[in-house]
Design an enzyme around this catalytic site. Structure first.
Site, PDB file in Angstrom:
ATOM      1  N   SER A   1       0.070  -8.702  -4.254  1.00  0.00           N
ATOM      2  CA  SER A   1      -0.362  -8.939  -2.877  1.00  0.00           C
ATOM      3  C   SER A   1      -1.780  -9.504  -2.876  1.00  0.00           C
ATOM      4  O   SER A   1      -2.487  -9.488  -3.884  1.00  0.00           O
ATOM      5  CB  SER A   1      -0.310  -7.644  -2.071  1.00  0.00           C
ATOM      6  OG  SER A   1      -1.300  -6.737  -2.530  1.00  0.00           O
TER       7      SER A   1
ATOM      8  N   GLY B   1       1.523 -12.145   5.894  1.00  0.00           N
ATOM      9  CA  GLY B   1       0.933 -11.401   4.785  1.00  0.00           C
ATOM     10  C   GLY B   1       1.912 -11.203   3.643  1.00  0.00           C
ATOM     11  O   GLY B   1       3.080 -11.596   3.712  1.00  0.00           O
TER      12      GLY B   1
ATOM     13  N   SER C   1       2.724   1.862   6.305  1.00  0.00           N
ATOM     14  CA  SER C   1       1.543   2.681   6.059  1.00  0.00           C
ATOM     15  C   SER C   1       1.160   2.595   4.587  1.00  0.00           C
ATOM     16  O   SER C   1       1.587   1.684   3.880  1.00  0.00           O
ATOM     17  CB  SER C   1       1.812   4.136   6.478  1.00  0.00           C
ATOM     18  OG  SER C   1       0.617   4.893   6.440  1.00  0.00           O
TER      19      SER C   1
ATOM     20  N   HIS D   1      -1.648 -13.367  13.118  1.00  0.00           N
ATOM     21  CA  HIS D   1      -2.899 -13.863  13.682  1.00  0.00           C
ATOM     22  C   HIS D   1      -3.369 -15.120  12.962  1.00  0.00           C
ATOM     23  O   HIS D   1      -4.054 -15.966  13.544  1.00  0.00           O
ATOM     24  CB  HIS D   1      -3.973 -12.768  13.601  1.00  0.00           C
ATOM     25  CG  HIS D   1      -5.187 -13.058  14.423  1.00  0.00           C
ATOM     26  ND1 HIS D   1      -6.448 -12.613  14.081  1.00  0.00           N
ATOM     27  CD2 HIS D   1      -5.344 -13.763  15.573  1.00  0.00           C
ATOM     28  CE1 HIS D   1      -7.313 -13.017  14.996  1.00  0.00           C
ATOM     29  NE2 HIS D   1      -6.661 -13.716  15.909  1.00  0.00           N
TER      30      HIS D   1
ATOM     31  N   LYS E   1      -3.042   5.630   0.926  1.00  0.00           N
ATOM     32  CA  LYS E   1      -4.454   5.885   1.227  1.00  0.00           C
ATOM     33  C   LYS E   1      -4.636   6.646   2.526  1.00  0.00           C
ATOM     34  O   LYS E   1      -5.756   7.073   2.867  1.00  0.00           O
ATOM     35  CB  LYS E   1      -5.214   4.558   1.264  1.00  0.00           C
ATOM     36  CG  LYS E   1      -5.281   3.874  -0.092  1.00  0.00           C
ATOM     37  CD  LYS E   1      -5.918   2.499  -0.019  1.00  0.00           C
ATOM     38  CE  LYS E   1      -6.026   1.886  -1.396  1.00  0.00           C
ATOM     39  NZ  LYS E   1      -4.718   1.684  -2.053  1.00  0.00           N
TER      40      LYS E   1
ATOM     41  N   ASN F   1      -0.022   0.873  -4.161  1.00  0.00           N
ATOM     42  CA  ASN F   1      -0.568  -0.475  -4.284  1.00  0.00           C
ATOM     43  C   ASN F   1       0.555  -1.448  -4.610  1.00  0.00           C
ATOM     44  O   ASN F   1       1.472  -1.126  -5.367  1.00  0.00           O
ATOM     45  CB  ASN F   1      -1.628  -0.516  -5.384  1.00  0.00           C
ATOM     46  CG  ASN F   1      -2.863   0.277  -5.009  1.00  0.00           C
ATOM     47  OD1 ASN F   1      -3.807  -0.260  -4.467  1.00  0.00           O
ATOM     48  ND2 ASN F   1      -2.837   1.578  -5.272  1.00  0.00           N
ATOM     49  N   VAL F   2       0.471  -2.638  -4.032  1.00  0.00           N
ATOM     50  CA  VAL F   2       1.530  -3.621  -4.182  1.00  0.00           C
ATOM     51  C   VAL F   2       1.091  -4.704  -5.150  1.00  0.00           C
ATOM     52  O   VAL F   2       0.101  -5.394  -4.919  1.00  0.00           O
ATOM     53  CB  VAL F   2       1.903  -4.232  -2.819  1.00  0.00           C
ATOM     54  CG1 VAL F   2       3.042  -5.226  -2.975  1.00  0.00           C
ATOM     55  CG2 VAL F   2       2.290  -3.132  -1.841  1.00  0.00           C
ATOM     56  N   LEU F   3       1.839  -4.836  -6.233  1.00  0.00           N
ATOM     57  CA  LEU F   3       1.514  -5.843  -7.248  1.00  0.00           C
ATOM     58  C   LEU F   3       1.685  -7.247  -6.685  1.00  0.00           C
ATOM     59  O   LEU F   3       2.710  -7.565  -6.089  1.00  0.00           O
ATOM     60  CB  LEU F   3       2.426  -5.679  -8.465  1.00  0.00           C
ATOM     61  CG  LEU F   3       2.214  -4.418  -9.295  1.00  0.00           C
ATOM     62  CD1 LEU F   3       3.356  -4.261 -10.283  1.00  0.00           C
ATOM     63  CD2 LEU F   3       0.888  -4.455 -10.030  1.00  0.00           C
TER      64      LEU F   3
END
Length: 609
Positions: free
Chosen positions: A447, A287, A403, A310, A406, A443-445
Site C-alpha cells: 500500500s 486508495g 479499520s 477526494h 492501530k 499493515n498492508v503490503l
C-alpha cells in the site's frame, strides 16, 4: 505441416503398419507358408485396415501434437489398437468359427510397437533438438519434484525458444531421491541446495511447490538464499490452466510470498447474494485498499459500482483501469467528493441509494497525523459519521468500515480516530436497520503507506535501509487478502461487530528489511540497515484486540469477532460536539483518552476548558 497433409501422412503410414503387422505375425508363426495364401488372413488384414482408420479417427491419432506426447497418448494408442484387433477377431470367428489367437496377439503387440514408435519418434527428435541448444541456456535447479515440478521440467525441455535448462531437482520426499524425471535427477533435499548449486554450476533456482504453505515457502526460500543466486517461482497452476500465463513465465519471489498467509476461502454464494446486480459504493476508491475492493467487487457483477474519492487523479486511474478490463456490464460511476462534506455525501447516497457501502476513505499515516490531529479527526471521525449517518437515513443494507489494528490501545491520533470511528458505527448499529460492521487490518503490503515501497527505493539507491527499532514488530497482510476479508465481513455482519482476521505471528520490521534486501539480489554487507529511533505516535508492538475485547469463537475460517466496548449514545454525541470547538492540543489528548476507554472522568465541560 497443415492439418490435411498431417492427416494424409499418418493415414498412409498407419496403413503400411497395419498390413505389415498382420502379415508379419502370420509369417512368424508359419514361416513355410506363403503369407498371401491364407484368405482369412487377407480378410483380417482388410478388417484391421478399415477398423483401425475408424478408431484412429475416433481417438484422434492423426491430429495430435506428437512432439509433446506423454504416457496418456501411449494409452490412447493402446485403446485404439485393442479395439481394432478385437474387431478382427470377431470377424474371424464369424467367418471361420475360430480365431487365430496367436496371430492376433502378435499383431496387437506389433501395432502398439510400430504405431507408438512412429509417434514417439517425433517426441525424441524434438527433445534432441532442445538438448543440442542446452549449452547456451541458464542451468536451473527445480525445487519440488511433484506434479508442478515435473510439469515445469517438461515444459522447459519442450519449449521451442528455451531460456532455461533443468539440471536437477531437489525434494524433501525421501521416496523420490535419486529418481529421474524427464532426464532430470532428484539430487537431494532442500538442505542440499547450496552444495548442488556449487557442484552443478547452477545459475538460478526455481520454486515449483504451489501447494506449499506460506510458512513452508519461507523455510525453503531461506535455504535457497544460502546459495546466493537468483531464486524465482513458477506461476500458479490455476493461472497456467486458465491460459493467463505460460508455465515458463517465471517471476521473482515477492515479499508477499514470504510474509503473506494462506488464502482465506470465500463464501462465494453469500457474497454474490450481497453484490450481484446491486449498487455498491466504495469510499476512498482510489486508495490501495479501496481500489482493490473495487476490483474484487467487480468480479461479482454488481449493476452499479460507485467510485468515490477526494483525489481526482486516483479516481481517474482506477476508473480507467476497471473500464479497460471490458469484461463486465457493471456501470462504473466516478465521484469526486470529500467525506468531510456532509451535504455532498448525503446528496450522493440519496441519489444512488447503494445497497452496500465499503468505507475505506481515511488518513492512515501515523507520524503525519501526530502533526495534524485536527485533520485526522475531521476525516476519520466526522467523515465516518457523515457517511454512516447517510447510510442509516437512506436505508443502505450493509455498511463496512475499514479499520486498523492501530485502533487497539492507541497512543497516537490516527489509531484513536479510527477507534472512535468504530464507536460511531457500533452506536448507530444499536438503532439502525442498516447492518454496520468494522474490519480491523494489520499493515498492508504494497500500500502507499507501507514500508515496502520505501525500503525498495532505499535499496535501489544503494542503501542504507532505515528501520526505526530492531524490536519493532507489525502484523502484515496482502492487499487482496484484506479486500477479500472486507467482502466476507459484509456477509457476516448482524450489526455492530468488529471483525478481526487471524493474522498469525507478527513480523519484525528488521526481518522484513532483510528479506527485501535478499529478494533484490544483495547481501546485508552490501546494503546496510540503520536504526533511526521510534517516530511520534508509534507503538513497538501492535495488537488486534485489547484485554477487554473478549474474543468470540471464529465466525468464519480465520475471522473472529471482538467484543469492543463503546460509549453510550449521549456521551458519544456530546464528545463529538465538543471536538468541533476545542484546540489542537486538547483534541489530540482527548481523542486518545476516549479511544482508550477513559470515559468515567469525561465531561463536556472539562473538554472545553
Amino acid at each position: 505441416m497443415d492439418y490435411k497433409t498431417r492427416f494424409t501422412a499418418f493415414s498412409i503410414l498407419d496403413s503400411v503398419i497395419v498390413l505389415t503387422a498382420i502379415y508379419m505375425s502370420y509369417w512368424l508363426l508359419h514361416p513355410n507358408n506363403l503369407i498371401f495364401s491364407n484368405i482369412l488372413i487377407s480378410i483380417s488384414a482388410i478388417t484391421l485396415l478399415v477398423s483401425h482408420h475408424i478408431t484412429a479417427y475416433i481417438f484422434h491419432l492423426y491430429d495430435r501434437v506428437w512432439s509433446v506426447a506423454s504416457v496418456r497418448e501411449l494409452l490412447t494408442i493402446a485403446y485404439a489398437v485393442t479395439i481394432t484387433v478385437a474387431i478382427a477377431g470377431i470377424v474371424q470367428f464369424i467367418i471361420n468359427d475360430d480365431v487365430y489367437y496367436r496371430v492376433l496377439a502378435i499383431t496387437w503387440m506389433l501395432h502398439i510397437l510400430m504405431i507408438g514408435g512412429s509417434r514417439f519418434l517425433l517426441r525424441i527428435l524434438n527433445d534432441r533438438t532442445i538438448v543440442k541448444k542446452s549449452g547456451d541456456l541458464k542451468r536451473v535447479l527445480i525445487v519440488g519434484a511433484g506434479q508442478a515440478g515435473t510439469m515445469l521440467a517438461r515444459s522447459l525441455r519442450q519449449n521451442p525458444s528455451p531460456e532455461y535448462y533443468p539440471v536437477a531437482f531437489v525434494d524433501d520426499d525421501m521416496t523420490k531421491q535419486n529418481l529421474t524425471l524427464f532426464n532430470t535427477r532428484v539430487s537431494g533435499t532442500t538442505k542440499d541446495v547450496a552444495k548442488i548449486v556449487e557442484h552443478m554450476n547452477i545459475a538460478e533456482i526455481i520454486l515449483a511447490m504451489p501447494s506449499l504453505s506460506k510458512e513452508g515457502i519461507r523455510e525453503v526460500y531461506n535455504r535457497c538464499t544460502v546459495a546466493k543466486i537468483p531464486v524465482k517461482v513458477m506461476p500458479r497452476i490455476e493461472d497456467v490452466m486458465t491460459g493467463n500465463v505460460s508455465v515458463n513465465d517465471m517471476r521473482q519471489v515477492k515479499i508477499e510470498d514470504l510474509l503473506g498467509r494462506d488464502e482465506v476461502k470465500l463464501d462465494m454464494v453469500a457474497i454474490s447474494e450481497k453484490l450481484t446486480n446491486k449498487t455498491i459504493l466504495v469510499t476512498g476508491a482510489g486508495g490501495s485498499i479501496g481500489s482493490e475492493i473495487c476490483r474484487q467487487v467487480l468480479k461479482f457483477n454488481p449493476s452499479k459500482l460507485i467510485l468515490l474519492g477526494h483525489g481526482e487523479n486516483s479516481i481517474y486511474t482506477i476508473h480507467m483501469e476497471l473500464n479497460e478490463g471490458g469484461k463486465s456490464d457493471t456501470e462504473l460511476v466516478p465521484i469526486i467528493a470529500d467525506v468531510q462534506d456532509r451535504e455532498r455525501i448525503f446528496e450522493i447516497v440519496e441519489m444512488y441509494k447503494p445497497d452496500v457501502i465499503y468505507h475505506a476513505a481515511a488518513h492512515k499515516h501515523v507520524p503525519l497525523m501526530e502533526y495534524n490531529p485536527r485533520e485526522a479527526v475531521k476525516n476519520n471521525v466526522f467523515g465516518t459519521k457523515n457517511i454512516a449517518d447517510a447510510a442509516h437515513i437512506v436505508g443502505v443494507s450493509n455498511f463496512v468500515l475499514i479499520s486498523t489494528d492501530k485502533a487497539v490501545n492507541p497512543p497516537n491520533v490516527m489509531g484513536a480516530t479510527k477507534r472512535i470511528a468504530e464507536m460511531i458505527i457500533q452506536n448507530i448499529a444499536t438503532y439502525s436497520n442498516t447492518k454496520f460492521a468494522a474490519v480491523r487490518f494489520g499493515n498492508v503490503l504494497g500500500s502507499r503507506g507501507s514500508v515496502v515501497p520505501r525500503f525498495t527505493a532505499q535499496i535501489a539507491a544503494g542503501g542504507p535501509v532505515t528501520v526505526t527499532h530492531p524490536d519493532m514488530t507489525r502484523y502484515f497482510m496482502t492487499i487482496p487478502e484484506a479486500s477479500r476479508l472486507v467482502l466476507q465481513a459484509g456477509t457476516l455482519a448482524k450489526g455492530g461487530e468488529v471483525f478481526v482476521l487471524d493474522m498469525g505471528e507478527p513480523v519484525k520490521i528488521v526481518d522484513l528489511a532483510k528479506n527485501l534486501i535478499r529478494l533484490s539480489g544483495f547481501s546485508e554487507d552490501e546494503i546496510k540497515i540503520e536504526f533511526t529511533g521510534i517516530r511520534p505516535g508509534e507503538k513497538m508492538y501492535e495488537e488486534l484486540l485489547n484485554s477487554e475485547e473478549i474474543q468470540e469463537e471464529h465466525v468464519y475460517p480465520k475471522i473472529h469477532v471482538g467484543k469492543a466496548n463503546c460509549m453510550d449514545s449521549l456521551q458519544l454525541l456530546e464528545f463529538l460536539s465538543a471536538l468541533e470547538t476545542i484546540d489542537i492540543e486538547m483534541t489530540k489528548k482527548q481523542v486518545i483518552e476516549v479511544a482508550n476507554g477513559n470515559w468515567d472522568t469525561y465531561s463536556p465541560l472539562s473538554i472545553g476548558m
